[in-house]
Write a protein that holds these residues in place. Sequence first.
Motif, short mmCIF file in Angstrom:
data_model
loop_
_atom_site.label_atom_id
_atom_site.label_comp_id
_atom_site.label_asym_id
_atom_site.label_seq_id
_atom_site.Cartn_x
_atom_site.Cartn_y
_atom_site.Cartn_z
N LYS A 226 0.84 -1.22 0.00
CA LYS A 226 0.00 0.00 0.00
C LYS A 226 0.86 1.25 0.00
N GLU A 227 1.92 1.24 0.80
CA GLU A 227 2.80 2.41 0.88
C GLU A 227 3.51 2.66 -0.45
N VAL A 228 4.01 1.59 -1.07
CA VAL A 228 4.73 1.74 -2.34
C VAL A 228 3.80 2.22 -3.44
N VAL A 229 2.59 1.68 -3.48
CA VAL A 229 1.62 2.10 -4.50
C VAL A 229 1.24 3.56 -4.30
N LEU A 230 1.07 3.95 -3.04
CA LEU A 230 0.74 5.34 -2.74
C LEU A 230 1.86 6.28 -3.21
N LEU A 231 3.11 5.86 -3.06
CA LEU A 231 4.26 6.67 -3.46
C LEU A 231 4.36 6.82 -4.97
N THR A 232 3.89 5.82 -5.70
CA THR A 232 4.10 5.80 -7.16
C THR A 232 2.85 6.14 -7.97
N GLU A 233 1.70 6.28 -7.33
CA GLU A 233 0.45 6.53 -8.06
C GLU A 233 0.51 7.79 -8.90
N SER A 234 0.96 8.90 -8.31
CA SER A 234 0.98 10.16 -9.06
C SER A 234 1.96 10.10 -10.22
N GLU A 235 3.11 9.49 -10.01
CA GLU A 235 4.09 9.34 -11.09
C GLU A 235 3.53 8.49 -12.22
N ALA A 236 2.79 7.45 -11.85
CA ALA A 236 2.19 6.57 -12.86
C ALA A 236 1.15 7.32 -13.69
N LEU A 237 0.32 8.14 -13.03
CA LEU A 237 -0.70 8.90 -13.75
C LEU A 237 -0.06 9.88 -14.74
N ASP A 257 14.38 -6.05 6.27
CA ASP A 257 14.63 -4.61 6.30
C ASP A 257 13.54 -3.91 5.48
N ALA A 258 12.72 -3.12 6.13
CA ALA A 258 11.59 -2.47 5.45
C ALA A 258 12.06 -1.54 4.33
N LYS A 259 13.15 -0.81 4.56
CA LYS A 259 13.65 0.12 3.55
C LYS A 259 14.14 -0.63 2.31
N GLN A 260 14.86 -1.72 2.54
CA GLN A 260 15.37 -2.50 1.40
C GLN A 260 14.23 -3.15 0.62
N LYS A 262 11.18 -2.05 0.42
CA LYS A 262 10.51 -0.97 -0.31
C LYS A 262 11.30 -0.60 -1.57
N GLN A 263 12.63 -0.58 -1.44
CA GLN A 263 13.49 -0.26 -2.57
C GLN A 263 13.28 -1.25 -3.72
N VAL A 264 13.16 -2.54 -3.39
CA VAL A 264 12.97 -3.57 -4.42
C VAL A 264 11.65 -3.37 -5.16
N VAL A 265 10.55 -3.22 -4.41
CA VAL A 265 9.23 -3.09 -5.04
C VAL A 265 9.13 -1.79 -5.83
N LEU A 266 9.67 -0.70 -5.28
CA LEU A 266 9.69 0.59 -6.00
C LEU A 266 10.43 0.45 -7.32
N ASN A 267 11.57 -0.20 -7.29
CA ASN A 267 12.38 -0.37 -8.49
C ASN A 267 11.60 -1.13 -9.57
N MET A 268 10.89 -2.17 -9.18
CA MET A 268 10.15 -2.97 -10.17
C MET A 268 8.95 -2.22 -10.72
N ILE A 269 8.28 -1.45 -9.89
CA ILE A 269 7.14 -0.67 -10.38
C ILE A 269 7.62 0.41 -11.35
N ARG A 270 8.73 1.05 -11.04
CA ARG A 270 9.26 2.08 -11.94
C ARG A 270 9.77 1.47 -13.24
N ASN A 271 10.33 0.28 -13.18
CA ASN A 271 10.72 -0.42 -14.40
C ASN A 271 9.48 -0.71 -15.26
N ALA A 272 8.38 -1.08 -14.58
CA ALA A 272 7.14 -1.36 -15.29
C ALA A 272 6.62 -0.10 -15.99
#
Length: 367
Positions: A226-237, A257-260, A262-272
């Motif tokens: 939920k946190e990662v999607v919230l961070l990337t929603e505006s960029e995706a739009l 490690d929560a930060k690590q 988050k880094q992995v999921v963020l990276n994959m969403i941005r690649n998408a």
Amino acid sequence: MISQYQESLLLPARMFQSVSMNTTYEDVLEHIESGIMLFDEEGVLVFVNKQMYAFLELARHSLLGCTMTHLLANIQLSRLKRKQVLRAYREMVRKNKPTYEFIDEYGRYWRATLRSGEQMKGSYLFILKEISDYKLIEQTAYQNDSLAMLGKLSASIAHEIRNPLTAIRGFIQLLHPHLHQLGKEEYAKIILAEIDRANDIIHEFLTSSKPSVPQVSMIPVSALLKEVVLLTESEALMKGCQINLHPLQGDMIISGDAKQMKQVVLNMIRNAMEAITERADDYIGKIEVGARREGAEVRIFISDNGKGMDLCTLDRLFNPFFTTKENGTGLGLSVSDRIIKNHGGCISVSSRVNEGTRFVISLPLIQ
């Protein structure tokens, strides 16, 4: 095409007569791990062990007594197997190469070896051995060498580059009001953006060579996504993409490690997002994010309908420095892969060109 070859392996079949063979030797050959085919001096197959006919997916009785021509013409031989046999024949018999390596339809690596000449008294011995484990070790060694080199390189240059970049950034900020008066404010923005990009690249080098020690805690998978999607929603739009977070079933908690993570999921969403924007046709970009429980593990998936990847790209996807992006460093997925492995998990990926890509992160759950 086959009819043009005139070698002894391609002579017409003759009535097969059983060749006497010491039963002890035959038993040994039958139970070794490698596949074996033996053609006599007239090009007739006189022995094949169970590993070889299992690889060809043919019955033994349909092989003994035939020539290479009849083997390739066997209607029960799949099209892919026919191509593999023909290519191996061309490389080793026609071009006199002692070995030939290939990948089968299941992604396994094989090495075919030919033994012939005077020591074989005119016969041809084909040996087939699976080498998937060796290839995995080879790829791991190559990756470790690359990461070791990366560590030395990043440690030696990172601080030397960051110091002048910090000074340049400070002076540009001081000059910003003067550039604004001259109507050249955009120059300052471009310079600052490029400095920030250079710092990001340095950060990726440092992260990939010396990842920080994990700060282990209990992480609810639903809260993480939920946190990662919230961070990337505006960029995706802004990039014309839709992110759909699938509802999760039950409480799933991982340790790490929560930060690590988050880094992995963020990276994959941005690649998408980038894969979607790189498609030429006109369509609505969609990114699906979710997770499901499978036994003692959780499967986190990130899929998109972007440009997809071919098999060559998939094979090198997690290699350090490999990238298909114009401004990429080739470190994002390499670092992500290492983070997930350090957490006792793994990343798998499937993709088709112009159809999309699906990443699946498997991690152990806290019971």
